[in-house]
Design a protein around this motif. Structure first.
Motif, PDB file in Angstrom:
ATOM      1  N   ARG A 161       0.829  -1.202   0.000  1.00 36.86           N
ATOM      2  CA  ARG A 161       0.000   0.000   0.000  1.00 36.86           C
ATOM      3  C   ARG A 161       0.867   1.257   0.000  1.00 36.86           C
ATOM      4  N   VAL A 162       0.326   2.291  -0.628  1.00 31.81           N
ATOM      5  CA  VAL A 162       0.996   3.589  -0.663  1.00 31.81           C
ATOM      6  C   VAL A 162      -0.025   4.668  -0.339  1.00 31.81           C
ATOM      7  N   ALA A 163       0.459   5.803   0.134  1.00 33.62           N
ATOM      8  CA  ALA A 163      -0.402   6.959   0.337  1.00 33.62           C
ATOM      9  C   ALA A 163      -0.430   7.785  -0.936  1.00 33.62           C
ATOM     10  N   GLY A 164      -1.611   8.287  -1.256  1.00 34.02           N
ATOM     11  CA  GLY A 164      -1.748   9.196  -2.393  1.00 34.02           C
ATOM     12  C   GLY A 164      -1.974  10.604  -1.878  1.00 34.02           C
ATOM     13  N   LEU A 165      -1.109  11.536  -2.300  1.00 36.55           N
ATOM     14  CA  LEU A 165      -1.140  12.896  -1.772  1.00 36.55           C
ATOM     15  C   LEU A 165      -1.027  13.913  -2.904  1.00 36.55           C
ATOM     16  N   ASP A 168       2.025  18.923  -3.857  1.00 35.08           N
ATOM     17  CA  ASP A 168       2.527  20.029  -3.044  1.00 35.08           C
ATOM     18  C   ASP A 168       2.189  19.879  -1.563  1.00 35.08           C
ATOM     19  N   ASP A 169       1.733  18.689  -1.175  1.00 41.08           N
ATOM     20  CA  ASP A 169       1.433  18.439   0.236  1.00 41.08           C
ATOM     21  C   ASP A 169       2.731  18.386   1.041  1.00 41.08           C
ATOM     22  N   PRO A 170       2.735  18.873   2.289  1.00 49.79           N
ATOM     23  CA  PRO A 170       3.948  18.822   3.106  1.00 49.79           C
ATOM     24  C   PRO A 170       4.520  17.414   3.295  1.00 49.79           C
ATOM     25  N   LEU A 171       3.665  16.391   3.223  1.00 54.71           N
ATOM     26  CA  LEU A 171       4.141  15.017   3.406  1.00 54.71           C
ATOM     27  C   LEU A 171       4.617  14.370   2.106  1.00 54.71           C
ATOM     28  N   ALA A 172       4.412  15.039   0.984  1.00 58.41           N
ATOM     29  CA  ALA A 172       4.667  14.403  -0.307  1.00 58.41           C
ATOM     30  C   ALA A 172       6.136  14.095  -0.549  1.00 58.41           C
ATOM     31  N   HIS A 173       7.030  14.796   0.136  1.00 57.67           N
ATOM     32  CA  HIS A 173       8.458  14.605  -0.110  1.00 57.67           C
ATOM     33  C   HIS A 173       9.096  13.642   0.888  1.00 57.67           C
TER      34      HIS A 173
END
Length: 285
Positions: A161-165, A168-173
Motif C-alpha cells: 500500500r501507498v499513500a496518495g497525496l 505540493d502536500d507537506p508530506l509528499a516529499h
C-alpha cells in the motif's frame, strides 16, 4: 408455464430501476404487462422476488440472489447472438482499476503471441467484481478479499500500500509514511471497488473525515484537487502517474492480495489458459 428470456429481462429491468413504471418505459411495455410477467416468473420459481408491500419497491433476499444469475444468463445469450457470425470468440478480462499493474502490457502481449485466435479484451468496469458477477466479463483481476457467491479465485501476488497525496502536500516529499501520519486528514474512500476503509486504522486513531468516491478517476481528482488524501496500492502509482500526485510508501499498512477470478460453472474455454498465464506473468507471492 415455461420461463422465457423475456421474464429475465423484465425482472432485471425492475431490479435496475426499482420501479414497475420505469421498467415498463425501458422495455416499451405497459405497466400491467410488466407486473404480469413478474408474477409469472415468481410463480414459476416458487419464490417472491420483489417486495411490493412498502411505498418503495425493493428486492427480496431471493430477488437479490436471483438478480446476478439472471444477469449472467441474459448476458450469455446476448453474447452468443453477438458473436454468432464471427470467427473469433474474445475472452473478456475485467478489472476495476490498475489492470495487472506493470505486468499489464506483458500479459496482453504474451496472450496475443500464444493465443492469436482468441482476442483478449481488457475491460475496466467500476464494480467490486469488475462485472464478473453479472456476466459482463469472463474473468477478472481483482484486489482485496473477494467473497461474492459463485466465484472462484486464485491469488496471483500481493501489492504494497501507498499513500496518495497532492504533489505540493507537506508530506509528499517524505520517503515513507505511516497510517498515523494521515489520521488528521480527510480520506478519499472508493466504496465501489476500492480496498481502503477506516478499518485500516486502529479504532482509537481513525480519521474523522472521509469523502466517498465511486471510481479511480474521481479518486485521483479528489486528491490532486486538494480535497483529500488516499490509500491505494503500488499498482495505482505505476498505472496512474500524475504530475499533481505523489505516491509515498506506507510502512505499517498490510499488503493487498491480487486475485484472478472466474465464475463457477461453464465459461469461456480459454479461461484455464488465462489463469496459467496470469500466474506465470504476475505470480510473485
Amino acid at each position: 408455464m415455461s420461463i422465457e428470456l423475456r421474464h429475465f429481462r423484465c425482472f432485471l429491468a425492475i431490479a435496475d430501476t426499482l420501479s414497475i413504471t420505469r421498467a415498463a418505459e425501458r422495455l416499451h411495455l405497459t405497466q400491467p404487462a410488466v407486473s404480469r410477467t413478474l408474477r409469472q416468473l415468481e410463480q414459476s420459481l416458487g419464490v417472491h422476488l420483489v417486495d411490493r408491500s412498502t411505498h418503495h419497491l425493493a428486492l427480496t433476499p431471493d430477488g437479490l440472489s436471483f438478480r446476478d444469475r439472471a444477469a449472467v444468463a441474459v448476458a450469455s445469450f446476448d453474447r452468443a447472438l453477438g458473436y454468432a457470425h464471427r470467427t473469433a470468440w474474445p475472452l473478456r478480462l475485467g478489472h476495476a482499476w490498475a489492470g495487472a499493474g506493470t505486468d499489464t502490457t506483458t500479459l496482453l502481449r504474451r496472450w496475443h503471441e500464444e493465443h492469436p485466435a482468441t482476442p483478449l479484451e481488457l475491460l475496466r468496469i467500476d464494480d467490486r467484481t469488475a462485472g464478473l458477477a453479472r456476466g459482463e466479463v469472463d474473468a477478472a483481476l481483482l484486489r482485496g478479499e473477494v467473497s461474492a457467491p459463485g466465484l472462484i479465485t486464485e491469488r496471483l501476488t500481493t501489492e504494497p500500500r501507498v499513500a496518495g497525496l497532492p504533489a505540493d502536500d507537506p508530506l509528499a516529499h517524505r520517503t515513507t509514511l505511516s497510517l498515523a501520519d494521515l489520521a488528521d486528514r480527510t480520506i478519499a474512500v472508493n466504496t465501489v471497488s476500492g480496498v481502503t476503509s477506516l478499518d485500516l486504522w486502529p479504532p482509537s486513531a481513525r480519521p474523522a473525515s472521509t469523502i466517498t468516491i465511486g471510481n479511480s478517476d474521481d479518486w485521483l481528482a479528489a486528491i490532486t484537487g486538494g480535497r483529500a488524501v488516499g490509500v491505494t496500492t503500488s499498482a495505482t502509482a505505476e498505472m496512474h502517474p500524475h504530475p499533481a500526485m505523489a505516491y509515498v510508501p506506507l510502512t505499517d499498512a498490510p499488503p493487498v492480495p491480487v486475485v484472478i477470478a472466474w465464475r463457477d460453472g461453464p465459461g469461456h474455454p480459454r479461461i484455464p489458459d488465462l489463469i496459467a498465464l496470469a500466474h506465470e506473468v504476475m505470480g510473485r507471492g
